[in-house]
Design an enzyme around this catalytic site. Sequence first.
Site, PDB file in Angstrom:
ATOM      1  N   ASP A 176       0.832  -1.196   0.000  1.00 17.08           N
ATOM      2  CA  ASP A 176       0.000   0.000   0.000  1.00 17.08           C
ATOM      3  C   ASP A 176       0.870   1.251   0.000  1.00 17.08           C
ATOM      4  OD1 ASP A 176      -2.072   1.790   0.170  1.00 17.08           O
ATOM      5  OD2 ASP A 176      -2.423   1.479   2.312  1.00 17.08           O
ATOM      6  N   ASP A 197      -1.525   5.017  -5.069  1.00 19.52           N
ATOM      7  CA  ASP A 197      -2.045   4.132  -4.014  1.00 19.52           C
ATOM      8  C   ASP A 197      -2.257   2.723  -4.566  1.00 19.52           C
ATOM      9  OD1 ASP A 197      -3.263   2.947  -1.867  1.00 19.52           O
ATOM     10  OD2 ASP A 197      -4.886   4.400  -1.681  1.00 19.52           O
TER      11      ASP A 197
END
Length: 645
Positions: free
Chosen positions: A62, A280
Amino acid sequence: MTHERMRKSRRRASPDEVELARRAIGSNTQIQLSRGFSAGQLQYTIPIQVGAPAEEFHLQLDTGSSDLWLASKDCRSSSCRPNSGAGVDLYDDGGATKTNKEFDITYLAGTAKGDIVTSNIEVGGTSFAQAFAAATDVESQQLGSMGASGVLGLALPANSIIQATLKGSPAAANDSFPSSSATGSILPGVWQDAAAGTRFFSIGLQRLPSDGGNGNSTLTFGGYDAAYAPDASQIKWGSNVADTDGVNRKWTSLVTQLITTVNGTSTALPNYTALKAIWDTGARFNYGRRDILNAMYGAYGLGPNADQSGYYFPCRTLLQITLSINGELATIHPLDSTLKQTDPTSSSSSGCIGGFQPFVDDANAPADLVLGAPAMRSIYSAFSCDGVLNGAPQGAAAPNCDRPQIGVLGLLNDPASRNEAIDQFNQVRVQGKSLGDDSIIDNDGAGGTASRGLGSGAKIAIGVVLGVVGLLVVVAGAVLYVKRRRAARNGEYDSPGQGLDGAAEKEEALDGGRRAQKSAKEQAAAREWALLHGQFPEDEPQGEQPDLAARTTAAPTWDTDSRGYWEARAVKNEYKQKARAPARGDASSSGASGAGKEHEISGQRASQHKHSASAFTAHPESYEMSDTGSHRLGPLSHDATHSPF
């Protein structure tokens, strides 16, 4: 992606085991990522080792957050339980050092809470003491289907919630690298004492093989994956965009053009020339403000669904969307511009969702756009703390990340690759073809299946167990078969399994075996008994066995003073004489009575009667008839309730 991996035996680590020699991760250290699914969309995980001795976990990669957390063995949330047949590896923090501080994070989708601990971890071959959370409450995180046990955040350390909790947030720009045991970010750990110019990592993500994905998804520290960037000089760099307070918390770029191509004509949307976009990898969709998405999809004559909550289109809708970042034109693959997912507000059972979806609340959105995994599959991206644009300084790297920069390389930046992407879209979405085998995607880091499931060790162990069980079943079947054959030869069974079950079948089989062993004299007595009660061989169709058990009429009672009684006795005695004569003449015959074919009921046929053979124990010398409803053949009585009539 049931997956409980075979683990090394665990012992509790003492606090002094978290002190390790400091060593930076090596240049060009490449880590192969695994693929799993969240809400039906591709996600990517990275393997790390935790504790002493080391235990492997896979964590969702992430770049949009800065903290590491693992689902604890004490987690009882639904996200920590098996999902779609896939289990979740849970972390036992018994050997970790407690900080007595708590962690609480909220993502675009989902939350995690738990205690902050420190322990050894290893990433890409380098080990260090790391602060992270043992999450006991995890919501809306599909860990099982992702094949993940938590999240590994790769955003900048200043964004770390654990760091803010342990050290506090200074008033000035928080761009320093604290000790790795004082932050939830792994970057201070992997870059400890790193040489100048080596503090960067790059990411390449693949689609599914069925959608044309070819090769591995990788995270490379201090280098580039040549499969994505054969010429690293083609990567175009730009400065990271800081937050409004001047702090660099997330990897953020400026999108200076948003271009749509409709029927071969490309048009840049006006008024959207400086859009802040967060990178992201943990986002399963791209996100944007509604006004931006309405303009972008409106160029194709498309709009949001009925309740304005999302954008859903027919899967055959070809969307060609290009972003300009750092002067690089990066076209998103059309198979990532729309993604397979059904509109929840529609009665249609199939369809696609736009690769860009709206924020829940535009007013509180973290940026103008979020470039999630669907966009990053078409853009090779690199993230640096060493001012690449200004030339890397000599010597040791600075103890902070005050000049973060982002490099991009469009993977469809030439006409040939864009045309190939359109051809893949037509094959998959229009013609319904599959471009590859999804059963071999790399969820175990080196092959595996789409839902990682069991680790290789567990698969081997279960295979051995199943093999042993299968062998035992085969042996048991063979033993049973031999026993039945032996019993049949010894006369213990006679055609078992003829529609009976349980104890009744066993009794019938045993009784049938005894009938099959009757001597000629005993069989003759049995026939006499049947004839006495009205069952004569000539009354039965040739070749068929009389079903005595089907006769439910009660046996008649007799008045011994009546004429009929004595007439019956006469008939009986006459038949006895006829039946015994041939039996005496052929006493050596193998079980047959010798009464003649038209009067013979063989032992084999008698064994198939449904009534109990115990009622036919022979005693041919004495017959009596009574008015009690019972009948006696010598000393044996046969209750009328079990009469063959």
